[in-house]
Structures are given as structure tokens and as C-alpha cells.
Scaffold this motif. Structure first.
Motif, mmCIF file in Angstrom:
data_model
loop_
_atom_site.group_PDB
_atom_site.id
_atom_site.type_symbol
_atom_site.label_atom_id
_atom_site.label_comp_id
_atom_site.label_asym_id
_atom_site.label_seq_id
_atom_site.Cartn_x
_atom_site.Cartn_y
_atom_site.Cartn_z
ATOM 1 N N GLU A 72 36.910 36.565 49.442
ATOM 2 C CA GLU A 72 37.958 37.146 48.419
ATOM 3 C C GLU A 72 37.792 36.509 46.938
ATOM 4 N N GLN A 73 38.246 37.504 45.975
ATOM 5 C CA GLN A 73 37.731 37.317 44.809
ATOM 6 C C GLN A 73 38.803 36.177 44.215
ATOM 7 N N TYR A 74 38.061 35.436 43.281
ATOM 8 C CA TYR A 74 38.859 34.369 42.730
ATOM 9 C C TYR A 74 38.137 34.399 41.035
ATOM 10 N N GLU A 75 39.126 33.839 40.153
ATOM 11 C CA GLU A 75 38.325 33.750 38.846
ATOM 12 C C GLU A 75 37.943 32.500 38.450
ATOM 13 N N THR A 76 36.973 32.473 37.521
ATOM 14 C CA THR A 76 36.461 30.936 37.089
ATOM 15 C C THR A 76 35.994 31.285 35.723
ATOM 16 N N SER A 77 36.147 30.210 34.980
ATOM 17 C CA SER A 77 35.515 29.940 33.481
ATOM 18 C C SER A 77 34.265 29.369 33.597
ATOM 19 N N ASP A 78 33.713 28.838 34.606
ATOM 20 C CA ASP A 78 32.549 28.049 34.618
ATOM 21 C C ASP A 78 31.438 29.121 34.979
ATOM 22 N N ILE B 248 32.634 41.904 53.955
ATOM 23 C CA ILE B 248 33.881 42.293 53.709
ATOM 24 C C ILE B 248 34.363 41.573 52.398
ATOM 25 N N LYS B 249 34.746 42.406 51.383
ATOM 26 C CA LYS B 249 35.156 41.920 50.076
ATOM 27 C C LYS B 249 36.641 42.263 50.111
ATOM 28 N N LEU B 250 37.389 41.270 49.647
ATOM 29 C CA LEU B 250 38.760 41.470 49.372
ATOM 30 C C LEU B 250 39.095 41.316 48.088
ATOM 31 N N GLY B 251 39.819 42.378 47.214
ATOM 32 C CA GLY B 251 40.060 42.350 45.911
ATOM 33 C C GLY B 251 39.607 43.686 45.382
ATOM 34 N N ASP B 252 39.610 43.652 43.898
ATOM 35 C CA ASP B 252 39.505 44.946 42.927
ATOM 36 C C ASP B 252 37.923 45.522 43.547
ATOM 37 N N TRP B 253 37.930 46.965 43.031
ATOM 38 C CA TRP B 253 36.501 47.664 43.578
ATOM 39 C C TRP B 253 35.468 47.207 42.974
ATOM 40 N N ASN B 254 35.624 46.668 41.779
ATOM 41 C CA ASN B 254 34.369 46.523 40.819
ATOM 42 C C ASN B 254 34.321 44.992 40.367
ATOM 43 N N PRO B 255 34.280 43.933 41.175
ATOM 44 C CA PRO B 255 34.492 42.658 40.804
ATOM 45 C C PRO B 255 32.851 42.282 39.945
ATOM 46 N N ARG C 3 34.218 35.613 41.064
ATOM 47 C CA ARG C 3 33.566 35.092 42.259
ATOM 48 C C ARG C 3 33.939 35.488 43.662
ATOM 49 N N LEU C 4 33.330 35.673 44.557
ATOM 50 C CA LEU C 4 33.636 35.942 45.833
ATOM 51 C C LEU C 4 33.517 34.892 46.773
ATOM 52 N N ILE C 5 34.708 34.299 47.263
ATOM 53 C CA ILE C 5 34.799 32.994 48.069
ATOM 54 C C ILE C 5 35.022 33.299 49.455
ATOM 55 N N ALA C 6 34.048 32.762 50.135
ATOM 56 C CA ALA C 6 33.957 33.046 51.576
ATOM 57 C C ALA C 6 35.188 32.426 52.273
#
Length: 718
Positions: A584-590, A630-637, A644-647
Motif C-alpha cells: 500500500e502507498q504511503y508518503e515520506t519526506s526521507d 498487488i499495489k494499493l493506491g494511485d495508478w502512478n506512484p 513508498r509501497l509498504i508491504a
């Protein structure tokens, strides 16, 4: 050269008349050539008849009548070297040749119509076709679009744009599988009030009453049909658990951590309770009291589900006051912060409640109105059901609304199974609601008209969007286990009814849909006092063989597959993903966070991540996936450098360290003091177990005995 003609003094009208009715006679010729003059309406045109009888025209010739050859299929108009420039036809042109071939821009046609160059069609088709755009391979019965070398019946090079559907000629057929029936537990008198769920591992979990010891007991199956490897645990033995007759006393839901949570009644101590399993077998659990006032005598059922916020919500009957109540838990194990609400207190209401979460994320409760003998539905106005509720008497015909079971259809509208307990009509009925609150447009159908059918129904929606339900049928002496498979979403036609087991069985049953899309039913056998299970071979349970689908049509093959498919929704019987985790998608500043890093929630932002910084971090979230299936989130991460994609689950490479000792296969892992790295989380003592509780990311599938490793881990947060 000799002139043969007429002078200018001859009247024009006579010349026109001569030309108009002239028939070309190739047999008429002079020694060399003969020169004629004809008037074309504007001026004189020279005409030459050659020695071979041919007529040569030196300008445009306009004729008012027909021109015929002297004999059929004998003469040409023009030659391969001397061609007419333009031929204008106002109506029809017919070509009848002995070879049957017509060439346009070619003197060597190889088909009935052979066109060399472009073909422009003026009209509704408005298209241009050339040999490289549309090609017919008559020898191999192939057509090429954008190619002259099609390697299939239709070969297309380029894009295809459709405004309609693409459908196969016929659907695939089911393959080989066998319906199986197993006695799950035979020790003591067991199996009353069974309630089954399927956790994420795909193996059934069943909670039920042990009649011999009056205990709450669970079975965790070792296989999909519970044929072997089953484990049994007594959850609560402090009182008489679920001592009710002809009522639902035990229900189960799957919490957000993937583990079961059970609601049930402790009749002896007068309590509505919840047991939150701490592992997949529930060998360890946390038991919490929900309500102690009035609940102990509320012998008409409690039903638990999980709200969108991840916290349980329970509908139950308060027998002391004759009310329908809802408990919204404040924690995942309902140990604190619970909010109890009397949802309806008019009349004696709330018998046999069932609860589901509607398409808008709010609870919907069905129950029986004892005062009016009606089926009632409450559409909650908020997650606590304490404001703006819509209450509707959905079915008021005869004595209806017993033993309700509710599910949400694929159209977002509720479907309810109920039992009509009328002397002349003891039968199961299905209600398909016309709106989300069941306040109008409802369709009510008596689906099984056999006598005394439909008690303790358990209703689910199959992968095909059609309801399926298990229930009991009594012949006056014994109960049989029956299954209804509806033929349409409202169960008004095409229904299939099947007796799965006979001989005093099925008075209590619980149906779920397995990961393969087929029903599994847990039930009690009265003669042997056993807990049983039947795994159906087909969606309707009306055949003992069936299984996987074969034949039919495919899109691509294993060796020749499509690159990307973009769609709004996907519907399928089964999905095979050639990768090993869900992310699943998550944001990061790192920007330094990369695949294999162990991450936690960033401070002050529930959708952002950072590398873990401490041992046993309670904010641990997961691992950055390397190549998720499988990716959960927007189409173009990939286009966002801060994503980042978190398992969430599956096999993932993880950065590890031996900070807490060497890591062996099967060890639990938690965060270490090294940012972004996991370490061993030992559980050999209670103190260490408590440290690991809620902080582990999964189990090691490979060893690590170095300061830094990258090993494969089965990710599952606990």
C-alpha cells in the motif's frame, strides 16, 4: 490519305443524329486508315478507323445513346498501352469475365477484385484501405489489419478501440472437485450454535458451544475442508456459555489484524462478552465484558461485525427491557471505551438481530418485532447508531422476521433471510431491499415452500453476486441441512434448493464463501452430537463434483501475456498473481528510504512513514516492498518521488541485524535500534512476549548472523 466525311455545309442536326445511332463496326476498314469527323456538340472531332478496324478518338466524345460491340466478349476498350483517362458512370458498372477476376491499377489480378493502391469509400464508412492496412490471406483463411503477414485468424498491428463489449462464445466449464463432508469434533456433545469465518490464511475458524461442559469452544481447521490438522481450544468456561434453545448465541468476525473476535453470552453471570483471539488458533485470547445489566437473560442473539474504523460493533437484544441495542467498541478487543446505545425501545423489539456494514460505512440491523410479529430494519445514522436512524417495518405479512441473517449485495443494497412462523406457512423468505435503508421498493419472496423450512438461516453473497443460504428443514421428526442458491439478486426465479445432509442435522448452521468461491457450511449433527462441515464442489452445492473452470476463451497465455490492463473494476472467480506480497502507498519526506527498510508511522501524520528508530517500536508499520504483486493506491506512484509501497502481507526482503542475537528461520522480527533494520524478537518468556506483542512485522524465512543482512521475511503485523 483519303478523307471520307461531309462538308461544313451539311446541317449539324443530321451529323448528331448519325453519331447518336452509330454502331462501331470493327469489320469496316480502309487499306491504311480512314479519317472521319464527328461533331461532339461544340466542335468537330477527328475519328480514325485503323486498318484493324479499331476506332481511335482524338478528343472527348459525348454520345446520347448506347454503344454496343458487334459481338459478345470479343473486343476491348483501350489497350494496356493506350488507356482511357476517365470513365464516368452515373449508375451501375458490371464486370462479367470468364476468369472472374477484376483488376484495378493492376493488369494481373489474382482475386475476384484485386486493388493495387488505396480504396476510398465515400459514404457511411468514410474509410481508406490499402494493401498494407487491410490484407486477406485467402490461402490460410487469415485477415491482417495493419499487417500483410497475419499469424492468426485475425492479426492486428496497432491499437484497437471499442465502443462495445468483448464476450466469449461460451463460458468455461467446471473441472474436477469433490464435495467433502467431515466430522470436525466428536469429543463430548459439541457443535451447538456454530459460527464460521475464513481468516486471511484461507482455513476455517469455527466458534461453537460445548454442551457437555457448557463452554465456549473453537476449532481452527488445518485444511480448507477441515479434514486434518484441526486444533481445538476452550475459550471461556467460567459460566454457562450460550445456553439457549433455537437462538443464535455465538458470532465471530475477523478483526483488522486478521484474527478472530467472538461475541457470546455468559448466561450464568449475566454478561454479554467478547473474546479477542491473540493468535490464529485462539489458544490465547483477551476476554472483555460488554454489558452485565440485562444481557444475561437476553437469549435471542448477539451479532458482531467490524466497522470501517477497525473497531467491532455488536447488535444484541436486551431481554430485561425488550429493546434492540448496539455496542460500539472503543478498542479492537472491546476492553474499554465502549458506547452502548438503545437503538429501538418501542414495543418488544430486537429478537434475532443481525448486523452488516452498509455501502455508506454505517451499520444496518435486521431483527424481529415480537409485539407486531414483523421484520424490522434499522439503518443507523452514524457509526454508533445513536442519531438519525431510519427504522422500517419491512415485512408485516403474518408472523415474519424470525432468525434473520443479513448481507450486502454487489449493488450496495441489503439482502435479508427471514423465517415465517405461521401455522400454514413455515418457510424461509428472502427480502431484497429497494434502497440502502430498506424503506421502499423491497422485493419479498418465499423461496422454499416446503413445510418448516428456513430456521437459523445463514446468508452470504456469492462471487457471482447471487445470494446463497444454508438453513434447516424439518419433517416433524428430523432436521435436514438445506442450501438455497438464488437464480438472481432478488431470488425471485431460477433458484436451486439442495438437501446436503439428512437425518437430524443442520438445526444450527453457518455458511461462508471460501477463497475459491465455493460455499463451506458448519453445522451440528444431533444424532452423534458432533460438529460437522461440508465443503461444496460447485457454487450451488447441488453437485458432488465440479471445481476449477476449464476450456473457454483466454486473454493471452502464460508465455505470451499482455503488458498492462487498465480497468475500472475486475471481477473473477480466481486470481493468480506471479509475485508474493501486497503493498500500500504511503508518503515520506526521507528520500533515503528504500526497499527492505523497516518503517513506522511518522509523528503527526497517519499516512506518512519514517524509518524505525528504536527497539520494539509500537508505531511499527511494515517494510518497504521490493516488487509487490498487488499495489494499493494511485495508478502512478512511480511518478511521485515521495511515495513508498509498504508491504502489508507476503514474502518480502527485509534489512536485518543480529543486534538481539542470531536470527533463525521462524523467528519473529521487530524493530532494532539501527534505523530501518529489524532484529530478532524472542518469545521464550512472558516478559519477552509482552515486549513483542504489537511490535512484530513477521517471521524470518532465512537466517541472519551478521551485523547487517537482507533476508526473506513473511510479513504479517502482530
Amino acid at each position: 490519305m483519303q478523307d471520307i466525311g461531309v462538308g461544313k455545309q451539311m446541317r449539324t442536326g443530321i451529323i448528331i443524329a448519325v453519331i447518336a445511332f452509330m454502331v462501331l463496326l470493327p469489320s469496316v476498314h480502309a487499306t491504311n486508315v480512314t479519317l472521319l469527323h464527328g461533331y461532339n456538340g461544340t466542335r468537330w472531332v477527328p475519328l480514325i478507323i485503323s486498318s484493324d478496324g479499331s476506332l481511335q478518338v482524338y478528343d472527348n466524345l459525348t454520345n446520347a445513346k448506347n454503344i454496343y460491340p458487334k459481338s459478345d466478349n470479343s473486343f476491348d476498350i483501350g489497350t494496356s498501352l493506350l488507356k482511357w483517362r476517365d470513365i464516368f458512370v452515373s449508375r451501375n458498372a458490371y464486370f462479367a469475365t470468364t476468369s472472374g477476376l477484376v483488376g484495378i491499377n493492376t493488369s494481373s489480378p489474382i482475386s475476384t477484385l484485386d486493388i493495387s493502391g488505396n480504396l476510398s469509400v465515400s459514404g457511411s464508412t468514410n474509410s481508406s484501405i490499402d494493401g498494407s492496412t487491410f490484407f486477406v490471406d485467402a490461402t490460410n483463411n487469415r485477415v491482417g489489419i495493419g499487417t500483410t503477414a497475419p499469424n492468426a485468424t485475425l492479426g492486428v498491428v496497432g491499437n484497437i478501440q471499442l465502443t462495445g463489449n468483448v464476450t466469449p462464445v461460451a463460458q468455461p466449464t467446471s473441472g474436477n472437485a469433490t464435495q467433502t463432508t467431515n466430522n470436525v469434533e466428536t469429543t463430548n456433545d459439541v457443535g451447538t450454535h456454530p459460527f464460521m469465518v475464513i481468516p486471511s490464511d484461507g482455513l476455517p475458524f469455527i466458534a461453537y458451544r460445548d454442551e457437555t461442559n457448557a463452554d465456549l469452544r473453537v476449532a481452527k481447521c488445518g485444511t480448507t475442508d477441515c479434514s486434518s490438522g484441526n486444533t481445538f481450544t476452550t475459550i471461556d468456561s467460567t459460566g454457562d456459555i450460550g445456553a439457549v434453545s433455537n437462538r443464535r448465541a455465538i458470532t465471530v468476525a475477523i478483526s483488522t489484524d486478521g484474527l478472530p473476535i467472538i461475541s457470546y453470552y455468559d448466561v450464568t453471570n449475566g454478561k454479554l462478552k467478547v473474546a479477542k483471539c491473540n493468535n490464529t488458533t485462539c489458544s490465547s485470547s483477551t476476554i472483555s465484558d460488554i454489558e452485565t445489566t440485562g444481557a444475561g437473560s437476553a437469549n435471542y442473539g448477539a451479532y458482531i461485525t467490524i466497522a470501517p474504523d477497525g473497531l467491532p460493533v455488536i447488535a444484541y437484544y436486551d431481554n430485561t427491557n425488550g429493546n434492540l441495542k448496539v455496542a460500539k467498541c472503543g478498542t479492537t478487543d472491546c476492553s474499554s471505551g465502549n458506547i452502548l446505545t438503545t437503538v429501538e425501545s418501542t414495543n418488544n423489539v430486537g429478537f434475532w438481530p443481525a448486523i452488516a456494514i452498509g455501502a455508506d460505512g454505517l451499520p444496518i440491523v435486521s431483527s424481529y418485532d415480537l409485539t407486531n410479529a414483523d421484520l424490522r430494519v434499522v439503518k443507523c445514522g452514524n457509526i454508533y447508531c445513536n442519531a438519525s436512524n431510519v427504522i422500517t417495518a419491512v415485512d408485516t405479512t403474518n408472523d415474519v422476521g424470525h432468525h434473520t441473517s443479513i448481507a450486502i449485495g454487489q449493488d450496495g443494497l441489503p439482502v435479508i433471510a427471514e423465517y415465517e412462523d405461521t401455522a400454514s406457512a413455515n418457510k424461509i423468505r428472502i427480502v431484497k431491499c429497494g434502497n440502502i435503508a430498506c424503506s421502499s421498493g423491497n422485493i419479498i419472496t418465499s423461496v422454499d415452500t416446503a413445510s418448516t423450512t428456513g430456521r437459523q438461516a445463514s446468508l452470504k453473497i456469492g462471487p457471482d453476486g447471487l445470494p446463497v443460504a444454508s438453513y434447516s428443514r424439518s419433517d416433524g421428526s428430523f432436521n435436514d441441512l438445506r442450501v438455497l442458491k438464488c437464480g438472481n439478486p432478488s431470488c425471485t426465479s431460477g433458484n436451486t434448493i439442495t438437501d446436503l445432509d439428512t437425518g437430524n442435522v443442520g438445526e444450527y448452521s453457518s455458511l461462508v464463501i471460501a477463497p475459491d468461491g465455493l460455499p463451506i457450511i458448519a453445522y451440528r449433527e444431533e444424532n452423534l452430537d458432533d460438529l460437522k462441515i461440508v465443503k461444496c464442489a460447485v457454487p450451488s452445492c447441488n453437485s458432488t463434483s465440479g471445481g476449477s473452470y476449464t476450456f473457454g476463451s483466454n486473454l493471452g497465455t502464460i508465455g505470451n501475456f499482455w503488458n498492462n490492463i487498465y480497468s475500472n473494476q475486475f471481477w473473477g472467480k480466481k486470481f493468480q498473481i506471479a509475485a508474493f506480497d501486497v503493498a500500500e502507498q504511503y508518503e515520506t519526506s526521507d528520500s533515503s528510504i528504500g526497499p527492505g527498510d523497516v518503517v513506522s508511522l511518522a509523528e503527526g501524520n497517519a499516512t506518512a512513514i519514517q524509518k524505525t528508530q528504536t527497539q520494539y517500536s509500537s508505531q511499527i508499520l511494515g517494510v518497504v516492498s521490493t516488487d509487490p504483486g498487488i499495489k494499493l493506491g494511485d495508478w502512478n506512484p512511480e511518478n511521485n518521488p515521495n511515495i513508498r509501497l509498504i508491504a502489508l502481507t507476503g514474502r518480502v526482503p527485509v534489512k536485518t541485524t543480529n543486534e538481539n542475537g542470531a536470527i533463525n528461520v521462524g523467528d519473529f522480527l521487530t524493530s532494532s535500534s539501527k534505523p530501518g533494520y529489524a532484529m530478532k524478537c524472542p518469545i521464550d518468556t512472558d516478559e519477552k512476549k509482552n515486549k513483542c506483542f504489537g511490535t512484530t512485522i513477521g517471521k524470518a524465512l532465512e537466517p541472519c548472523n551478521s551485523n547487517e543482512c537482507k533476508i526473506l521475511v513473511f510479513v504479517t503485523l502482530q
